[in-house]
Design an enzyme around this catalytic site. Structure first.
Site, PDB file in Angstrom:
ATOM      1  N   ARG A  79      -4.955  16.598 -10.086  1.00 42.08           N
ATOM      2  CA  ARG A  79      -5.097  16.470 -11.533  1.00 42.08           C
ATOM      3  C   ARG A  79      -6.471  16.952 -11.982  1.00 42.08           C
ATOM      4  NH1 ARG A  79      -4.173  10.431 -12.784  1.00 42.08           N
ATOM      5  NH2 ARG A  79      -5.706  10.544 -11.135  1.00 42.08           N
ATOM      6  N   VAL A 111       7.315   2.737   3.204  1.00 38.56           N
ATOM      7  CA  VAL A 111       7.469   1.317   3.524  1.00 38.56           C
ATOM      8  C   VAL A 111       6.564   0.945   4.696  1.00 38.56           C
ATOM      9  CG1 VAL A 111       9.078  -0.535   4.094  1.00 38.56           C
ATOM     10  CG2 VAL A 111       9.891   1.466   2.848  1.00 38.56           C
ATOM     11  N   GLU A 148       8.869   7.942   5.677  1.00 33.33           N
ATOM     12  CA  GLU A 148       8.420   6.834   6.540  1.00 33.33           C
ATOM     13  C   GLU A 148       7.253   6.061   5.903  1.00 33.33           C
ATOM     14  OE1 GLU A 148       9.592   5.893   9.956  1.00 33.33           O
ATOM     15  OE2 GLU A 148       8.580   4.235   8.962  1.00 33.33           O
ATOM     16  N   ASP A 194       5.606  -3.907  -5.909  1.00 33.23           N
ATOM     17  CA  ASP A 194       5.447  -3.003  -4.760  1.00 33.23           C
ATOM     18  C   ASP A 194       6.362  -3.451  -3.607  1.00 33.23           C
ATOM     19  OD1 ASP A 194       3.649  -0.930  -3.223  1.00 33.23           O
ATOM     20  OD2 ASP A 194       3.629  -2.742  -1.984  1.00 33.23           O
ATOM     21  N   LYS A 234       7.174   4.931  -2.758  1.00 32.34           N
ATOM     22  CA  LYS A 234       8.200   3.875  -2.757  1.00 32.34           C
ATOM     23  C   LYS A 234       8.747   3.581  -4.151  1.00 32.34           C
ATOM     24  CE  LYS A 234       3.957   1.766  -2.678  1.00 32.34           C
ATOM     25  NZ  LYS A 234       2.800   1.750  -1.830  1.00 32.34           N
ATOM     26  N   LYS A 287       9.827  -1.615  -1.833  1.00 35.28           N
ATOM     27  CA  LYS A 287      10.013  -1.435  -0.388  1.00 35.28           C
ATOM     28  C   LYS A 287      11.278  -2.163   0.076  1.00 35.28           C
ATOM     29  CE  LYS A 287       5.030  -0.965   0.250  1.00 35.28           C
ATOM     30  NZ  LYS A 287       3.770  -1.704   0.377  1.00 35.28           N
TER      31      LYS A 287
HETATM   32  P1  NDP Z   1      -4.202   8.171  -5.381  1.00 40.80           P
HETATM   33  O1  NDP Z   1      -4.191   7.709  -6.790  1.00 40.80           O
HETATM   34  O2  NDP Z   1      -5.398   7.917  -4.547  1.00 40.80           O
HETATM   35  O3  NDP Z   1      -3.961   9.769  -5.367  1.00 40.80           O
HETATM   36  C1  NDP Z   1      -3.054  10.385  -6.237  1.00 40.80           C
HETATM   37  C2  NDP Z   1      -3.287  11.886  -6.177  1.00 40.80           C
HETATM   38  O4  NDP Z   1      -2.362  12.542  -7.017  1.00 40.80           O
HETATM   39  C3  NDP Z   1      -4.682  12.325  -6.654  1.00 40.80           C
HETATM   40  O5  NDP Z   1      -5.187  13.332  -5.822  1.00 40.80           O
HETATM   41  C4  NDP Z   1      -4.422  12.891  -8.043  1.00 40.80           C
HETATM   42  O6  NDP Z   1      -5.298  13.937  -8.412  1.00 40.80           O
HETATM   43  C5  NDP Z   1      -3.035  13.471  -7.856  1.00 40.80           C
HETATM   44  N1  NDP Z   1      -2.322  13.612  -9.100  1.00 40.80           N
HETATM   45  C6  NDP Z   1      -2.120  12.695 -10.070  1.00 40.80           C
HETATM   46  N2  NDP Z   1      -1.390  13.228 -11.066  1.00 40.80           N
HETATM   47  C7  NDP Z   1      -1.123  14.500 -10.703  1.00 40.80           C
HETATM   48  C8  NDP Z   1      -0.415  15.562 -11.317  1.00 40.80           C
HETATM   49  N3  NDP Z   1       0.166  15.412 -12.504  1.00 40.80           N
HETATM   50  N4  NDP Z   1      -0.336  16.742 -10.652  1.00 40.80           N
HETATM   51  C9  NDP Z   1      -0.943  16.912  -9.447  1.00 40.80           C
HETATM   52  N5  NDP Z   1      -1.623  15.926  -8.830  1.00 40.80           N
HETATM   53  C10 NDP Z   1      -1.709  14.752  -9.445  1.00 40.80           C
HETATM   54  O7  NDP Z   1      -2.883   7.593  -4.701  1.00 40.80           O
HETATM   55  P2  NDP Z   1      -2.657   7.211  -3.164  1.00 40.80           P
HETATM   56  O8  NDP Z   1      -3.100   8.335  -2.322  1.00 40.80           O
HETATM   57  O9  NDP Z   1      -3.176   5.855  -2.904  1.00 40.80           O
HETATM   58  O10 NDP Z   1      -1.056   7.067  -3.118  1.00 40.80           O
HETATM   59  C11 NDP Z   1      -0.241   8.210  -3.071  1.00 40.80           C
HETATM   60  C12 NDP Z   1       1.185   7.771  -2.776  1.00 40.80           C
HETATM   61  O11 NDP Z   1       1.206   7.122  -1.508  1.00 40.80           O
HETATM   62  C13 NDP Z   1       1.779   6.771  -3.761  1.00 40.80           C
HETATM   63  O12 NDP Z   1       3.149   7.019  -3.911  1.00 40.80           O
HETATM   64  C14 NDP Z   1       1.550   5.435  -3.084  1.00 40.80           C
HETATM   65  O13 NDP Z   1       2.469   4.441  -3.485  1.00 40.80           O
HETATM   66  C15 NDP Z   1       1.787   5.828  -1.636  1.00 40.80           C
HETATM   67  N6  NDP Z   1       1.204   4.935  -0.662  1.00 40.80           N
HETATM   68  C16 NDP Z   1      -0.124   4.633  -0.732  1.00 40.80           C
HETATM   69  C17 NDP Z   1      -0.687   3.786   0.188  1.00 40.80           C
HETATM   70  C18 NDP Z   1      -2.140   3.438   0.136  1.00 40.80           C
HETATM   71  O14 NDP Z   1      -2.574   2.609   0.947  1.00 40.80           O
HETATM   72  N7  NDP Z   1      -2.929   4.034  -0.749  1.00 40.80           N
HETATM   73  C19 NDP Z   1       0.120   3.200   1.255  1.00 40.80           C
HETATM   74  C20 NDP Z   1       1.503   3.616   1.276  1.00 40.80           C
HETATM   75  C21 NDP Z   1       2.016   4.448   0.332  1.00 40.80           C
HETATM   76  P3  NDP Z   1      -6.884  13.683  -8.579  1.00 40.80           P
HETATM   77  O15 NDP Z   1      -7.416  13.535  -7.170  1.00 40.80           O
HETATM   78  O16 NDP Z   1      -7.360  14.921  -9.210  1.00 40.80           O
HETATM   79  O17 NDP Z   1      -7.023  12.447  -9.380  1.00 40.80           O
HETATM   80  N1  HSE Z   2      -0.671  -1.670  -2.449  1.00 42.04           N
HETATM   81  C1  HSE Z   2       0.097  -1.574  -1.256  1.00 42.04           C
HETATM   82  C2  HSE Z   2      -0.261  -2.772  -0.339  1.00 42.04           C
HETATM   83  C3  HSE Z   2      -0.221  -0.267  -0.571  1.00 42.04           C
HETATM   84  O1  HSE Z   2      -1.217  -3.499  -0.613  1.00 42.04           O
HETATM   85  O2  HSE Z   2       0.457  -2.977   0.629  1.00 42.04           O
HETATM   86  C4  HSE Z   2       0.728   0.081   0.536  1.00 42.04           C
HETATM   87  O3  HSE Z   2       2.003   0.362   0.081  1.00 42.04           O
END
Ligand code: NDP
Ligand code: HSE
Length: 434
Positions: free
Chosen positions: A48, A134, A131, A203, A107, A207
């Site tokens: 973004r 969840v 994978e 959340d 998820k 899952k």
């Molecule tokens: P973040 O918010 O850290 O990262 C989201 C990313 O998406 C950022 O790089 C952001 O860009 C980018 N983004 C947002 N909007 C757009 C758009 N319109 N077009 C292109 N890129 C975009 O999220 P997470 O990495 O924490 O989570 C990502 C996924 O993984 C989610 O579905 C989450 O539920 C899942 N997940 C996360 C876990 C965790 O521990 N964090 C664990 C398990 C699953 P920018 O960097 O420029 O802001």
């Molecule tokens: N917010 C979530 C947690 C991230 O605390 O488990 C992993 O899905």
């Protein structure tokens, strides 16, 4: 035989998870190539905020136009780690339409639109792997979808949210209040700035929906999952749990009905005995207990969140999807052939711990016991004590029931509230794991 032309990967999102995926793809490139049978190349990174400094990523790969990246014609696999519903949903669909397989950690989207996304993947003969959606790093989706495909899963009970497990663990082990424990989780980076999705159980419910669909080979939507958060769990609840030899966890529980004709899916705080394997899951760890007909009881345990653990699961899927691509096959898609209905919470049968503030006078216990009996809820134990806050002429009454339908318990509580001698219902908590 190693193919020399690389498989090209579009990384959609480069935040907590995406940045770790990119790092591992770069630092482990040779190993990944050897395991897949072809090099994998990070061909574009959609974000973004393009001006943000992203260590280890060639700035020439960064774009804000994810759609154009998917449509440019040379991408083999897209990794969606943006999160949320849109634009993730449209981008995944666009990927399939352009012959691209998808790995996602999303998820929220899968619990809401999993059926449509699986159908789109099938229609275009592409893979959809998730994978990481969840329980972070824990191998769970693939073992349930593939290793247990020959067995019959009857029950899944798990801690699938790290943030809330951290908070409950702190409340239990240090006596911290909810807010204090949440503040610590935030300071350590476990909880989001807005922790609503975690603490209100959304959340975990997402899952739960994904796991229930896989476990029972049926479609379970996010809206089918009964959900209660953990914001109301108090120090008094932990004290009561301790007296019963229990602790309190936010659990996702998925069950096949005894007659096999329906399933239930729920997320709520519950007391579990300290002897249960889930009771010893500390801090932000996740664990899932699976009960299958032939295999018996299986426990999956590990880090359920965080950039690096989640990236591990994403990379495992990437390797699988790339191997499929080279073999010109697709992996298992959605399995929803049983079409089992999802029953309401009222039909769930479990045990309950009810804490009541009552008038401390003759006949009250009998009145309360009669109310339970009238609703068909059998009492296991009763404990009465003076109120800890010293309120005169009042006592605290703790009733633990035998197994009863949730609807019967709700009816009992409604009737108890109407009794003059019941000053209040301090807490109701389900008791699981026996
Ligand atoms: P973040 O918010 O850290 O990262 C989201 C990313 O998406 C950022 O790089 C952001 O860009 C980018 N983004 C947002 N909007 C757009 C758009 N319109 N077009 C292109 N890129 C975009 O999220 P997470 O990495 O924490 O989570 C990502 C996924 O993984 C989610 O579905 C989450 O539920 C899942 N997940 C996360 C876990 C965790 O521990 N964090 C664990 C398990 C699953 P920018 O960097 O420029 O802001
Ligand atoms: N917010 C979530 C947690 C991230 O605390 O488990 C992993 O899905």
């Amino acid at each position: 035989m190693m193919r020399t032309r690389p498989l090209k990967v579009a990384l959609l999102g480069c935040g907590v998870v995406g940045s770790e995926v990119a790092r591992i793809m770069t630092t482990h490139a040779d190993d990944l190539a050897a395991r897949i049978g072809a090099p994998v190349e990070l061909a574009g990174v959609a974000v973004r905020r393009p001006s943000k400094v992203r260590e280890g990523i060639d700035p020439a790969l960064i774009t804000t136009d994810a759609t154009a990246l998917l449509k440019r014609g040379d991408i083999d696999v897209a990794i969606e780690v943006i999160g949320g519903i849109e634009p993730a949903r449209t981008l995944i669909t666009t990927a399939f339409e352009n012959g691209i397989s998808v790995v996602s950690a999303n998820k929220a989207l899968l619990a809401q639109d999993g059926a449509a996304l699986h159908a789109a993947a099938d229609a275009h003969g592409r893979d959809l792997y998730y994978e990481a959606a969840v329980a972070g790093a824990i191998p769970l989706v693939r073992p349930m979808r593939e290793s247990l495909a020959g067995d019959k899963i009857n029950r899944v009970m798990g801690i699938v949210n790290g943030t809330t497990n951290f908070i409950l663990d702190k409340m239990d082990s240090t006596g911290a209040g909810y807010q204090e424990a949440l503040d610590e989780a935030t300071a350590l980076g476990y909880a989001e700035a807005d922790p609503t999705a975690d603490v209100e159980g959304y959340d975990a419910a997402a899952k739960a929906a994904i796991l229930a669909g896989i476990a029972f080979h049926t479609r379970v939507h996010l809206d089918d999952v009964y959900r209660e958060g953990m914001t109301e769990v108090s120090a008094a609840d932990f004290a009561s749990a301790k007296r019963m030899g229990c602790t309190i966890k936010l659990l996702a529980i998925l069950e096949r009905a005894a007659d096999g004709q329906s399933v239930t899916a729920r997320v709520h705080p519950a007391m579990i005995p300290l002897s249960h394997p889930l009771a010893s899951v500390r801090e932000a760890y996740n664990a899932v207990f699976v009960e299958a007909e032939a295999a018996g009881r299986l426990m999956f345990y590990g880090p359920g969140a965080g950039g690096s653990p989640t990236a591990s699961a994403v990379l495992g899927d990437l390797v699988a999807v790339c191997r499929n691509k080279l073999a010109e096959v697709t992996g298992p898609g959605e399995s929803a052939y049983t079409r089992l209905p999802v029953s309401t919470m009222g039909e769930v049968v479990t045990r309950y711990h009810i804490s009541l503030d009552v008038a401390d006078k003759p006949g009250v216990l009998a009145q309360v016991a009669t109310t339970f009996a009238e609703h068909g809820v059998s009492i296991d134990t009763v404990r009465q004590q003076g109120r800890p806050d010293g309120v005169g002429n009042e006592a605290s009454l703790v009733v633990v029931t035998h197994r009863a339908p949730d609807a019967a318990l709700s009816g009992t509580v409604e009737a108890l509230r109407k009794l003059d001698t019941v000053r209040g219902v301090a807490s109701i908590m389900r008791v699981e794991g026996e």
